[in-house]
Design an enzyme around this catalytic site. Structure first.
Site, PDB file in Angstrom:
ATOM      1  N   PHE A 135      21.334 -58.168   3.018  1.00 38.13           N
ATOM      2  CA  PHE A 135      21.052 -59.006   4.018  1.00 38.13           C
ATOM      3  C   PHE A 135      22.150 -59.685   4.506  1.00 38.13           C
ATOM      4  O   PHE A 135      22.796 -60.475   3.636  1.00 38.13           O
ATOM      5  CB  PHE A 135      19.831 -59.659   3.910  1.00 38.13           C
ATOM      6  CG  PHE A 135      19.711 -60.550   5.359  1.00 38.13           C
ATOM      7  CD1 PHE A 135      19.041 -59.943   6.425  1.00 38.13           C
ATOM      8  CD2 PHE A 135      19.871 -61.841   5.438  1.00 38.13           C
ATOM      9  CE1 PHE A 135      18.361 -60.757   7.534  1.00 38.13           C
ATOM     10  CE2 PHE A 135      19.644 -62.706   6.534  1.00 38.13           C
ATOM     11  CZ  PHE A 135      19.171 -61.965   7.542  1.00 38.13           C
ATOM     12  N   ASP A 222      29.376 -62.353   0.117  1.00 37.05           N
ATOM     13  CA  ASP A 222      28.496 -63.303   1.100  1.00 37.05           C
ATOM     14  C   ASP A 222      27.845 -64.250   0.192  1.00 37.05           C
ATOM     15  O   ASP A 222      26.631 -63.685  -0.576  1.00 37.05           O
ATOM     16  CB  ASP A 222      27.542 -62.200   1.844  1.00 37.05           C
ATOM     17  CG  ASP A 222      26.631 -62.893   2.758  1.00 37.05           C
ATOM     18  OD1 ASP A 222      26.375 -64.028   2.477  1.00 37.05           O
ATOM     19  OD2 ASP A 222      25.777 -62.435   3.546  1.00 37.05           O
ATOM     20  N   LYS A 251      24.050 -71.787   4.573  1.00 37.90           N
ATOM     21  CA  LYS A 251      22.857 -72.478   4.223  1.00 37.90           C
ATOM     22  C   LYS A 251      23.094 -73.840   3.571  1.00 37.90           C
ATOM     23  O   LYS A 251      23.051 -74.584   4.051  1.00 37.90           O
ATOM     24  CB  LYS A 251      22.015 -71.396   3.263  1.00 37.90           C
ATOM     25  CG  LYS A 251      21.767 -70.444   3.919  1.00 37.90           C
ATOM     26  CD  LYS A 251      20.269 -69.623   3.375  1.00 37.90           C
ATOM     27  CE  LYS A 251      19.568 -68.677   4.301  1.00 37.90           C
ATOM     28  NZ  LYS A 251      20.324 -67.343   4.506  1.00 37.90           N
TER      29      LYS A 251
HETATM   30  C1  LIG Z   1      20.589 -66.281   5.554  1.00 44.97           C
HETATM   31  C2  LIG Z   1      21.502 -65.493   5.152  1.00 44.97           C
HETATM   32  C3  LIG Z   1      22.394 -64.886   6.145  1.00 44.97           C
HETATM   33  C4  LIG Z   1      22.264 -65.326   7.757  1.00 44.97           C
HETATM   34  O1  LIG Z   1      22.448 -66.902   7.906  1.00 44.97           O
HETATM   35  P1  LIG Z   1      22.046 -67.378   9.113  1.00 44.97           P
HETATM   36  O2  LIG Z   1      22.665 -68.632   9.183  1.00 44.97           O
HETATM   37  O3  LIG Z   1      20.401 -67.276   9.276  1.00 44.97           O
HETATM   38  O4  LIG Z   1      22.593 -66.334  10.145  1.00 44.97           O
HETATM   39  C5  LIG Z   1      23.383 -64.113   5.892  1.00 44.97           C
HETATM   40  N1  LIG Z   1      23.773 -63.614   4.572  1.00 44.97           N
HETATM   41  C6  LIG Z   1      22.734 -63.921   3.589  1.00 44.97           C
HETATM   42  C7  LIG Z   1      22.924 -63.747   2.172  1.00 44.97           C
HETATM   43  C8  LIG Z   1      21.737 -64.983   3.928  1.00 44.97           C
HETATM   44  O5  LIG Z   1      20.849 -65.507   2.969  1.00 44.97           O
END
Ligand SMILES: *Cc1c(COP(=O)(O)O)cnc(C)c1O
Length: 401
Positions: A135, A222, A251
């Site tokens: 994701f 990521d 986050k």
């Molecule tokens: C939450 C998340 C995203 C997206 O972040 P947003 O701030 O919601 O755009 C991307 N990569 C990972 C691993 C995530 O957990």
């Protein structure tokens, strides 16, 4: 006025399935709903509220910043950007940082770096290797990099240039790289979050690092969800003793103030040049102050050690309470990023946990996911387990659908 309007009276676009509760305030790892009921927060706003709620040092710092400058634009120097970037480079061992406002924006910047890195080498059709279960966000490019067909459905045509491989399978990665010589970057979550708390194994990460070195590719990790102390180290890949070339963060970095960052090592640090990328809000003084203070408070309150120790307490409490439950497939994760995979859909547990006074999340349909603030105490970890375990046990005692 009702706190929670029905769908016929809401003017908010119905993009979320929301629980029928509105929260009014919080303190530490606890929040209160508008009816005055106290709830234990094992979700942390989806790994965002690093310092919990109403932190006694964060709040005055943000108040001070709001009274000075909230936003100025990137037409001017922003000293707090320098301060936060220097700190991120110190704790990651990387070289420089691009600031934005969210996880998907950080990933978009990473993907632009991957493409430009290829173009700089004469590769005009660069591709990026991504993974099953991934994701990366919900923009058109990041949903194309995401593996979940439910997230992609209805939004085609997808952005081309992604090749997908299974996670933790070095041979499959090598085969994909051999079959797709235009690949310029390998892009993965160090621990998949939305995909169900699936860690990339240490040996897998080390093998990817070697492959990227041998083949002149970028390793892009990521760490939007698993980074910023959640696993007990600043960044989850540090458990593998490797460094990425590109690391998107978001986050938890601002303890709730929207922020995103792409931290780059020397091979990626100078790929984007003046005019190649930008954002209006990115790096604004309020977000930067939130990042600076979050990292400072994490250090001074020793929250990495806390995440590791309390995470172990929580994990052990879950493992003990669920020992012998055949419906528990696996308990996974690291530090305060934990998942309990069940052998059946777990969505009903969301409302049940809420009724019991606990905020959690369910991801990948069958995984109970816990992402509490990193200030969680051992006692609160035991309280999470005490509230959650009976619900899981009762759910597993039902006939399997
Ligand atoms: C939450 C998340 C995203 C997206 O972040 P947003 O701030 O919601 O755009 C991307 N990569 C990972 C691993 C995530 O957990």
């Amino acid at each position: 006025m009702n706190a929670v309007p029905s769908s016929s009276e809401t003017h908010v676009m119905p993009t979320y399935g929301r629980l029928p509760v509105a929260l009014s305030h919080g303190q530490g790892c606890w929040v209160w709903d508008t009816q005055g009921r106290r709830l234990l927060d094992a979700l942390g706003g989806i790994a965002v509220n690093t310092l919990g709620h109403n932190h006694p040092r964060l709040v005055p710092a943000l108040q001070d910043q709001v009274s000075k400058l909230i936003h100025t634009s990137n037409y001017y120097l922003v000293p707090l950007q320098e301060q936060l970037a220097a700190k991120l480079c110190e704790i990651s061992g990387l070289a420089n940082v691009f600031f934005c406002n969210s996880g998907l924006e950080a990933n978009e910047a990473a993907l632009k770096i991957a493409r430009k890195f290829g173009h700089d080498r004469g590769n005009t059709s660069p591709e990026v290797l991504v993974f099953e279960g991934a994701f990366h966000g919900r923009s058109i490019a990041t949903l194309s990099a995401t593996a979940n067909p439910k997230i992609q459905a209805g939004f085609g045509p997808l952005v081309p240039g992604f090749v997908r491989a299974p996670l933790n399978d070095v041979a499959a990665v090598e085969a994909a790289l051999d079959a797709h010589p235009n690949i310029t970057a390998i892009f993965l979550e160090t621990i998949q979050g939305e995909g169900g708390i699936n860690p990339a194994r240490i040996e897998f990460l080390q093998a990817l690092r070697s492959l990227c070195d041998e083949r002149d590719l970028l390793l892009m990790l990521d760490e939007v969800q698993c980074g910023v102390g959640r696993t007990g180290k600043w960044f989850a890949h540090q458990w593998a003793g490797i460094k990425p070339d590109v690391m998107p963060l978001a986050k938890g970095l601002g303890s709730g103030v929207p922020i995103g960052a792409v931290v780059c090592g020397p091979r990626a640090a100078n790929v984007l040049k003046a005019g190649n990328h930008g954002t209006t809000f990115g790096g604004n003084p309020l977000a930067m102050r939130a990042g600076v203070e979050t990292l400072k408070i994490m250090e001074e309150e020793r929250l990495l050690a806390n995440a590791e120790a309390v995470g172990t307490t929580l994990r052990n409490a879950l493992a003990e309470g669920l020992a012998g439950e055949s419906g528990v497939v696996e308990i996974r994760g690291q530090g305060l990023m934990l998942g309990v995979e069940l052998d059946r859909p777990a969505g009903v547990l969301l409302q049940q946990a809420l009724d019991a006074g606990l905020l959690i999340s369910i991801t990948a349909d069958r995984v109970v996911r816990l992402l509490p603030p990193l200030i969680l105490t051992h006692d609160e970890a035991h309280q999470i387990a005490a509230l959650l375990l009976p619900l899981i046990t009762a759910h597993l005692a039902q006939p399997k659908p």
